[in-house]
Design an enzyme around this catalytic site. Structure first.
Site, PDB file in Angstrom:
ATOM      1  N   GLU A   1     -34.291  -3.764 -63.161  1.00  0.00           N
ATOM      2  CA  GLU A   1     -33.935  -2.701 -62.216  1.00  0.00           C
ATOM      3  C   GLU A   1     -33.745  -1.334 -62.878  1.00  0.00           C
ATOM      4  O   GLU A   1     -32.959  -0.515 -62.378  1.00  0.00           O
ATOM      5  CB  GLU A   1     -32.649  -3.084 -61.473  1.00  0.00           C
ATOM      6  CG  GLU A   1     -32.791  -4.296 -60.575  1.00  0.00           C
ATOM      7  CD  GLU A   1     -31.601  -4.414 -59.623  1.00  0.00           C
ATOM      8  OE1 GLU A   1     -31.802  -4.382 -58.420  1.00  0.00           O
ATOM      9  OE2 GLU A   1     -30.456  -4.529 -60.116  1.00  0.00           O
TER      10      GLU A   1
ATOM     11  N   HIS B   1     -24.819   0.629 -62.176  1.00  0.00           N
ATOM     12  CA  HIS B   1     -25.241  -0.168 -61.025  1.00  0.00           C
ATOM     13  C   HIS B   1     -24.488  -1.488 -61.066  1.00  0.00           C
ATOM     14  O   HIS B   1     -24.464  -2.152 -62.092  1.00  0.00           O
ATOM     15  CB  HIS B   1     -26.755  -0.405 -61.072  1.00  0.00           C
ATOM     16  CG  HIS B   1     -27.216  -1.395 -60.045  1.00  0.00           C
ATOM     17  ND1 HIS B   1     -27.058  -1.190 -58.695  1.00  0.00           N
ATOM     18  CD2 HIS B   1     -27.804  -2.621 -60.163  1.00  0.00           C
ATOM     19  CE1 HIS B   1     -27.532  -2.231 -58.031  1.00  0.00           C
ATOM     20  NE2 HIS B   1     -27.984  -3.119 -58.902  1.00  0.00           N
TER      21      HIS B   1
ATOM     22  N   HIS C   1     -22.427  -4.993 -58.608  1.00  0.00           N
ATOM     23  CA  HIS C   1     -22.271  -5.793 -57.380  1.00  0.00           C
ATOM     24  C   HIS C   1     -20.819  -6.241 -57.294  1.00  0.00           C
ATOM     25  O   HIS C   1     -20.534  -7.429 -57.120  1.00  0.00           O
ATOM     26  CB  HIS C   1     -23.182  -7.013 -57.415  1.00  0.00           C
ATOM     27  CG  HIS C   1     -24.522  -6.767 -58.019  1.00  0.00           C
ATOM     28  ND1 HIS C   1     -24.828  -7.069 -59.321  1.00  0.00           N
ATOM     29  CD2 HIS C   1     -25.625  -6.189 -57.509  1.00  0.00           C
ATOM     30  CE1 HIS C   1     -26.070  -6.716 -59.581  1.00  0.00           C
ATOM     31  NE2 HIS C   1     -26.581  -6.173 -58.504  1.00  0.00           N
TER      32      HIS C   1
ATOM     33  N   HIS D   1     -26.541  -5.840 -51.160  1.00  0.00           N
ATOM     34  CA  HIS D   1     -26.899  -5.837 -52.569  1.00  0.00           C
ATOM     35  C   HIS D   1     -25.746  -5.374 -53.463  1.00  0.00           C
ATOM     36  O   HIS D   1     -25.102  -6.195 -54.107  1.00  0.00           O
ATOM     37  CB  HIS D   1     -28.145  -4.954 -52.763  1.00  0.00           C
ATOM     38  CG  HIS D   1     -28.626  -4.879 -54.187  1.00  0.00           C
ATOM     39  ND1 HIS D   1     -29.907  -4.531 -54.528  1.00  0.00           N
ATOM     40  CD2 HIS D   1     -27.988  -5.102 -55.371  1.00  0.00           C
ATOM     41  CE1 HIS D   1     -30.039  -4.556 -55.846  1.00  0.00           C
ATOM     42  NE2 HIS D   1     -28.891  -4.892 -56.373  1.00  0.00           N
TER      43      HIS D   1
END
Lengths: 276, 276, 276, 276
Positions: free
Chosen positions: B78, B97, B99, B167
């Site tokens: 990613e 980034h 989660h 996501h």
């Protein structure tokens, strides 16, 4: 330094570590104490996370929250919370300001704190709310100006806890241990209260009589001593587990290590000594 | 390597470990930084869990997210998330980034993020949502193609955080520390917001003025330094506790140990060195 | 023993420790694997908590869940869960049975599992429920009889996960690592789903297409390797932190120590060896 | 001391540490056992947090909860909880009193405990509630007077658990291990039940038949042995991690260390001994 002051600094450093270790405080928040010899002064750490505070970190402030000597290090910006409460409440000898997760749902919804078990009585029934916006409009929410601290102290009134909307909590105590006990068990109660509200809206509060009587448990039983010993050991055990920190941690933690040099140097010296 | 680059790699490895240690990231997610000397490049770890990342793990990517040299190791799929944001936002020097569990209830229900305490202001009021399905239909949800990264960067716009439906979250910062600070405290706020919603639907948000002012706390006070020192020590303490890993762990962990050989060899060397 | 079997026992011991360390399993639950050389056999630990399992603890069972040799130690009573699934599903090479807290709200209310983020796709959309009471009436809820195991395997069908009402979950995988990956991330998804339901009833599920594509992340990216390395290190670090267990723990833990002698003796031997 | 008594004290110290380590008890709460040789006596620690209790801390009480000898140390104020239950229930050989967070939502809302998975059967279906206020009006909520303990024992009746409104829980067992098993798994069930109630109000309870059968799992399977080994190792591992506690912890923890001297001296002696 007089012996009492040495002892006081040790007790206060331990208090800061306990509230951090028990999840009441993270990198922000602080515990102060009124100076043992000079009631118009108080001790508060230089600007660092409470879990890292050592006896050498405390700065002496006068009742107007000005340092007695130029400390030459960063200071907490919210110290008027402490100074203004010591000014308004002669029987208060320790203050804890925190943003404990357990309280956030009450602070975000304006829900009254309700003692739902005996140890939660340390927070009282429906302690007052304070909203900085009411008097001061839009701010960065930090309590920095003397008049902000004084407003908060007025809201606290004769209570032992004041809930600061969209911010945190300030707790007062007759001693450092009393203040820590109130801080920890009011936070436990807030957590249980919030969980209870997910089950049903009909929360059973202690009665005023029960709250009054149970609020004296820490003063009248062996409970405070027992809790203090427990929390102290948890701090010591955690430091022990981390104490064997070896070079493995160093490559990435170098920056941090450099920042924390005074404390680590001391620790090393102690280690050396203990080997003889 | 220039000294700044050596220092940058250290800082970025620590940043990865901090966000992992603070519960923002587990085996997935990553923190990158813009190259200190070449604004059209960025540094991102090879494919491994952020808690294990060392300064040697970073790969240099150009602004199209292509490695400058064949890295000879696995890469994160990613990485365009990072490259496309650096391309679109010159003032952004670090991207995270993740989660984080705290955000999942917002991402699964499309609930707006609301700053409910001063430190939550780092996320802004109602940061934008992005849904990969809108432009790209059914995918495996990973942001892999340049046009997917560009779409996400457009959704981010001038904000510091974008919420990715079903996501995760992507956070931008002016520096690695700023990015970590935003990542941690926006996650804390999300957690408190979700808990608050179980108590009542009437959540008190910071006002736009309060959000603007409180959003500058990390830049204008000692708060960022204090937090960074705290988080660094927590990383160091954890590594210390684990550092005494002895043979007891080896029988079952042999496979893992073998996989991680490069890092462990390095750690051993460091240990040896530190004994002299 | 063939080398593959030695390696398989190590891998399986680590798998048991990982699912325990990641909070999927406590003292109950177990992970098994199909025998690498004999597809009609499988390996399952003797009766002990998965976090304590070592390579020497595995017993070989035939497809009827009978031990090949008298093991001379306590056995798990629920082994037919494993045997009957291996019988019914030739492509399944590992099974995990657990009672993870994250799933309990779904199991107590009959709420469908919904993948709410990409990694939750490993559990599929609405995996089947099974209620032991339907076929077998009042039992102690343990799956002990072959026909109970066969019924569960039928309910599982072609899925990778079956939800057992008022009991737990059983997960299947094509390999030990695949099974662990599915067990951990389906549990994370269940936790996020339950939290999301406290915010709003309108949960956004992955679409069937997204679920299909995201369900292949572990097979098609570096994600599985990365997670396995991460989880293995967490197990090793925890064992390392505890590894310095000294006499301090012994006075009270003596009973426990005696019970656990075989394992400890082995650990000691390993320690000794590693010093040479 | 007879060997059985030495062994009993060890087992009981471990039991206290286990319930603390498993999150059932913090600084308050306690586990007692009936004296192995004198059924009209019981053993209960002096006043200290259960996680710190050692075999030497137990005081012998007669059935009226009076110490056989002047203990010369602080005592728990709530010991009549134990004495009155031993008086009323000859088959009970161990009692645990706690304020586990998992139960608080039930105790604050008067919600019935419901076994929602097989291991929760140890708490029975709808165990009775007791409210000190009903008979005794406003108190500090502590169960101190013999008549308060007797009232609680009456409410317990033939059950294994009684829920004390706005206070905590008392659990009885046929042995120390049985009592610990019931305490831990009833708390796990309470936690899962509360979480389930946030998903839906339609909670599936075990049937009376299932509860009866599953309630015998600990007696009829290897489950109790397996859990006890697991919990014991967790206590030993934690002590091991903390056991390397070095001088690093001492500066701030001095006060605590001094308070805890008897125990530490003993620990040191044990350490020395174990080296020979």
């Amino acid at each position: 330094m007089a012996n009492t002051l040495v002892e006081a600094r040790r007790e206060l450093a331990l208090a800061n570590r306990i509230v951090a270790n028990e999840g009441i405080i993270d990198s922000f928040g602080h515990v102060s104490m009124r100076h043992p010899d000079h009631p118009n002064r108080y001790l508060l750490s230089r600007s660092r996370a409470p879990e890292l505070v050592t006896p050498a970190d405390f700065i002496e402030y006068d009742i107007e929250s000005q340092p007695l000597r130029d400390p030459g290090v960063g200071q907490y910006s919210e110290r008027v919370i402490h100074g203004e409460i010591y000014k308004a409440r002669p029987e208060v000898n320790s203050v804890c300001h925190h943003h404990c997760p357990a309280f956030m749902p009450l602070l975000a919804t304006g829900t009254d704190y309700v003692p739902i078990f005996h140890l939660g009585a340390v927070g009282g029934i429906r302690p007052p709310f304070w909203d900085q916006r009411d008097e001061f409009g839009d701010t960065n929410m930090l309590v920095i100006k003397p008049e902000e601290g004084a407003s908060l102290a007025r809201a606290l009134g004769k209570h032992w806890m004041v809930l600061m909307m969209r911010h945190g909590v300030t707790v007062a105590g007759t001693s450092v241990r009393d203040c820590v006990f109130r801080s920890v068990f009011s936070a436990r109660n807030a957590e249980y209260q919030v969980r209870s509200m997910s089950v049903g809206s009909n929360i059973a509060s202690l009665s005023p009589g029960e709250t009054h009587l149970a609020g004296q448990i820490s003063a009248k039983t062996t409970g405070l001593t027992r809790s203090w010993e427990y929390w102290s050991m948890r701090v010591a055990n955690k430091a022990g587990a981390a104490g064997s920190a070896k070079a493995a941690a160093k490559p990435v933690a170098k920056t941090a290590a450099r920042k924390a040099k005074p404390a680590r140097t001391k620790a090393k010296r102690a280690t050396r000594k203990s080997r003889h």
